[in-house]
Each structure stands twice: as structure tokens, then as C-alpha cells.
Design a protein around this motif. Sequence first.
Motif, short mmCIF file in Angstrom:
data_model
loop_
_atom_site.label_atom_id
_atom_site.label_comp_id
_atom_site.label_asym_id
_atom_site.label_seq_id
_atom_site.Cartn_x
_atom_site.Cartn_y
_atom_site.Cartn_z
N ALA A 1 0.84 -1.20 0.00
CA ALA A 1 0.00 0.00 0.00
C ALA A 1 0.87 1.25 0.00
O ALA A 1 0.57 2.24 -0.67
CB ALA A 1 -0.93 0.00 1.21
N GLN A 2 1.98 1.21 0.75
CA GLN A 2 2.91 2.34 0.77
C GLN A 2 3.52 2.55 -0.61
O GLN A 2 3.65 3.68 -1.08
CB GLN A 2 4.00 2.09 1.81
CG GLN A 2 3.50 2.05 3.25
CD GLN A 2 4.59 1.64 4.22
OE1 GLN A 2 5.49 0.87 3.87
NE2 GLN A 2 4.51 2.13 5.44
N HIS A 3 3.89 1.44 -1.24
CA HIS A 3 4.48 1.54 -2.57
C HIS A 3 3.48 2.10 -3.57
O HIS A 3 3.82 2.95 -4.41
CB HIS A 3 4.96 0.16 -3.02
CG HIS A 3 5.67 0.16 -4.33
ND1 HIS A 3 6.84 0.86 -4.54
CD2 HIS A 3 5.37 -0.45 -5.52
CE1 HIS A 3 7.24 0.68 -5.79
NE2 HIS A 3 6.37 -0.11 -6.40
N SER A 4 2.22 1.66 -3.48
CA SER A 4 1.18 2.17 -4.37
C SER A 4 0.98 3.67 -4.19
O SER A 4 0.78 4.40 -5.16
CB SER A 4 -0.14 1.43 -4.12
OG SER A 4 -0.02 0.07 -4.44
N ALA A 5 1.04 4.11 -2.94
CA ALA A 5 0.87 5.54 -2.68
C ALA A 5 2.02 6.34 -3.28
O ALA A 5 1.81 7.43 -3.83
CB ALA A 5 0.79 5.78 -1.17
N ALA B 1 1.65 9.20 -6.20
CA ALA B 1 2.16 10.56 -6.03
C ALA B 1 3.14 10.91 -7.15
O ALA B 1 3.12 12.02 -7.68
CB ALA B 1 2.84 10.69 -4.67
N ALA B 2 4.00 9.96 -7.50
CA ALA B 2 4.97 10.21 -8.58
C ALA B 2 4.26 10.39 -9.91
O ALA B 2 4.62 11.25 -10.71
CB ALA B 2 5.97 9.05 -8.66
N LEU B 3 3.22 9.60 -10.15
CA LEU B 3 2.45 9.71 -11.38
C LEU B 3 1.76 11.07 -11.46
O LEU B 3 1.75 11.73 -12.50
CB LEU B 3 1.42 8.58 -11.45
CG LEU B 3 0.67 8.37 -12.76
CD1 LEU B 3 1.63 7.96 -13.87
CD2 LEU B 3 -0.40 7.30 -12.58
N ASP B 4 1.19 11.50 -10.34
CA ASP B 4 0.48 12.78 -10.30
C ASP B 4 1.43 13.95 -10.54
O ASP B 4 1.01 15.00 -11.02
CB ASP B 4 -0.22 12.93 -8.95
CG ASP B 4 -1.15 14.13 -8.92
OD1 ASP B 4 -2.04 14.21 -9.78
OD2 ASP B 4 -0.98 14.99 -8.03
N ARG C 1 8.99 7.45 -18.09
CA ARG C 1 9.60 6.36 -17.31
C ARG C 1 10.81 6.86 -16.54
O ARG C 1 11.01 6.50 -15.37
CB ARG C 1 9.98 5.21 -18.25
CG ARG C 1 8.80 4.41 -18.77
CD ARG C 1 9.27 3.11 -19.42
NE ARG C 1 10.12 3.37 -20.58
CZ ARG C 1 9.68 3.42 -21.83
NH1 ARG C 1 8.40 3.23 -22.09
NH2 ARG C 1 10.52 3.62 -22.84
N ARG C 2 11.64 7.69 -17.20
CA ARG C 2 12.82 8.23 -16.51
C ARG C 2 12.40 9.09 -15.32
O ARG C 2 12.97 8.98 -14.22
CB ARG C 2 13.68 9.06 -17.48
CG ARG C 2 14.47 8.22 -18.47
CD ARG C 2 15.57 9.05 -19.12
NE ARG C 2 15.03 10.18 -19.87
CZ ARG C 2 14.71 10.11 -21.17
NH1 ARG C 2 14.84 8.98 -21.84
NH2 ARG C 2 14.25 11.18 -21.80
N SER C 3 11.42 9.96 -15.53
CA SER C 3 10.96 10.83 -14.45
C SER C 3 10.36 10.03 -13.31
O SER C 3 10.60 10.31 -12.13
CB SER C 3 9.92 11.83 -14.98
OG SER C 3 10.48 12.68 -15.95
N LEU D 1 10.57 8.03 -7.81
CA LEU D 1 10.46 6.90 -6.88
C LEU D 1 11.77 6.68 -6.13
O LEU D 1 11.77 6.35 -4.95
CB LEU D 1 10.05 5.64 -7.63
CG LEU D 1 8.61 5.63 -8.16
CD1 LEU D 1 8.36 4.40 -9.03
CD2 LEU D 1 7.60 5.68 -7.02
N GLN D 2 12.89 6.88 -6.82
CA GLN D 2 14.19 6.74 -6.17
C GLN D 2 14.36 7.82 -5.10
O GLN D 2 14.83 7.55 -3.99
CB GLN D 2 15.32 6.85 -7.20
CG GLN D 2 16.72 6.71 -6.61
CD GLN D 2 16.94 5.35 -5.99
OE1 GLN D 2 16.54 4.33 -6.55
NE2 GLN D 2 17.57 5.31 -4.82
#
Length: 202
Positions: free
Chosen positions: A123-127, A131-134, A176-178, A183-184
Motif C-alpha cells: 500500500a505504501q508503494h502504491s501511494a 504521487a509520482a504519477l500525479d 519512465r525516466r521521471s 520513486l528513487q
Amino acid sequence: MAEIDDPDADLLARLARGEPQAARELVERKLPRMLGLAQRLLGNRAEAEEVAQEGLVRAWQQVGHWRPGQARFDTWLHEVVLNLCRDRLRRRAVRREEALDEHAEAAAFADPGPTPEQQLDHAQHSARIAAALDALPPRQREALVLHYYQALPQAEAAALMGVSVDALESLLARARRSLRARLQDASTSAIAAPADPGGSPP
């Protein structure tokens, strides 16, 4: 020009004849995908539900004018929902510029805080992914959502966005790079977070 094979052709014909069961099947078949598309683009469940439902209503209203063999119904429905999402995002941006002062804007984009300790790792990873997608630029986000989440072929996704396949591939590569970089950064920040000062000394 060869006719396009449409897996929804029979359903559309039944809808045009006014069969009640066909309307229920349309909702069951299309609503989850359209809801997923809208939620990933808008980041808001309530708005996504409104947009997905509006898209299906428009589809139902237009079914009598549908010309089978010229386009896939699913592609057209994606275009309708995509445009509804773009309209919402444009209105949202205008409202922010006109109505939000600095304090309200900061609150709107504030970090919601850490997840509870008991929250599951997935669930943390999904969040973090959400956030990164948004945070991606709108065109990059659209490209990712259409191709990877909605599983549309590159040619269809490119047509919906009004770009060439090469341009879509470029958008996907940048996205994908962004996404990887964000995420990193999120993972690094989590690792580097200071320990609770109230804990026991070593």
C-alpha cells in the motif's frame, strides 16, 4: 479502407435496439476501465466516478448514431473520458489561479504525512507510485496511463493524444525516466528520515 473488427459491435447493436440487459452489460464491461483511467489522471475518486459515468452516458446517447466498422468503440470511449478529464484539469488549474491564495494553495499540495506504521508495504508503494504519477507533466502522465494502465496499443494511444507513434514513444521514455527518478528520491528520503527522538538511546 478495411473495416475495423470491434469486439463491442454486438453489444452496441443490442443497445441500439433498446435491450435493458445490454445497458447493464455496457456498465459492467466499461465502467471499471474508464474509472481507472479517470482516477489515474485526476487523482480524485469522486471526480473520477463522475467523469466515468458521464462518459458512459454520452456513449449510450450516441449509440444510435454509431457506425460499426469505422472505429473501435473502446477507443472512442477512451477519447471521450480523456477529454472530460482534460476539461476537469483545465478548470481545476483556472480555479487555483483565480481563487487560491498562497496559504490555501500550500495546503492543497501539502504532504499528507507518513503512512501508519501498520500499513502494508504494498500500500505504501502504491501511494508513492500514485504521487509520482500525479507529479508528472500532463502529457507524460496521459501517455503512461493510456499505454501501460489502460493497455492500449501505441498506435491507439498516439491517436488519442493526437501525436505520432514516435512522439508517443518519446513521451513514454521521458515519463519512465521521471517516474524512476521520483520513486528513487522517495525511497532515499524514507531511508534518510531521522529516527524518532523519543526513542531509547543506544
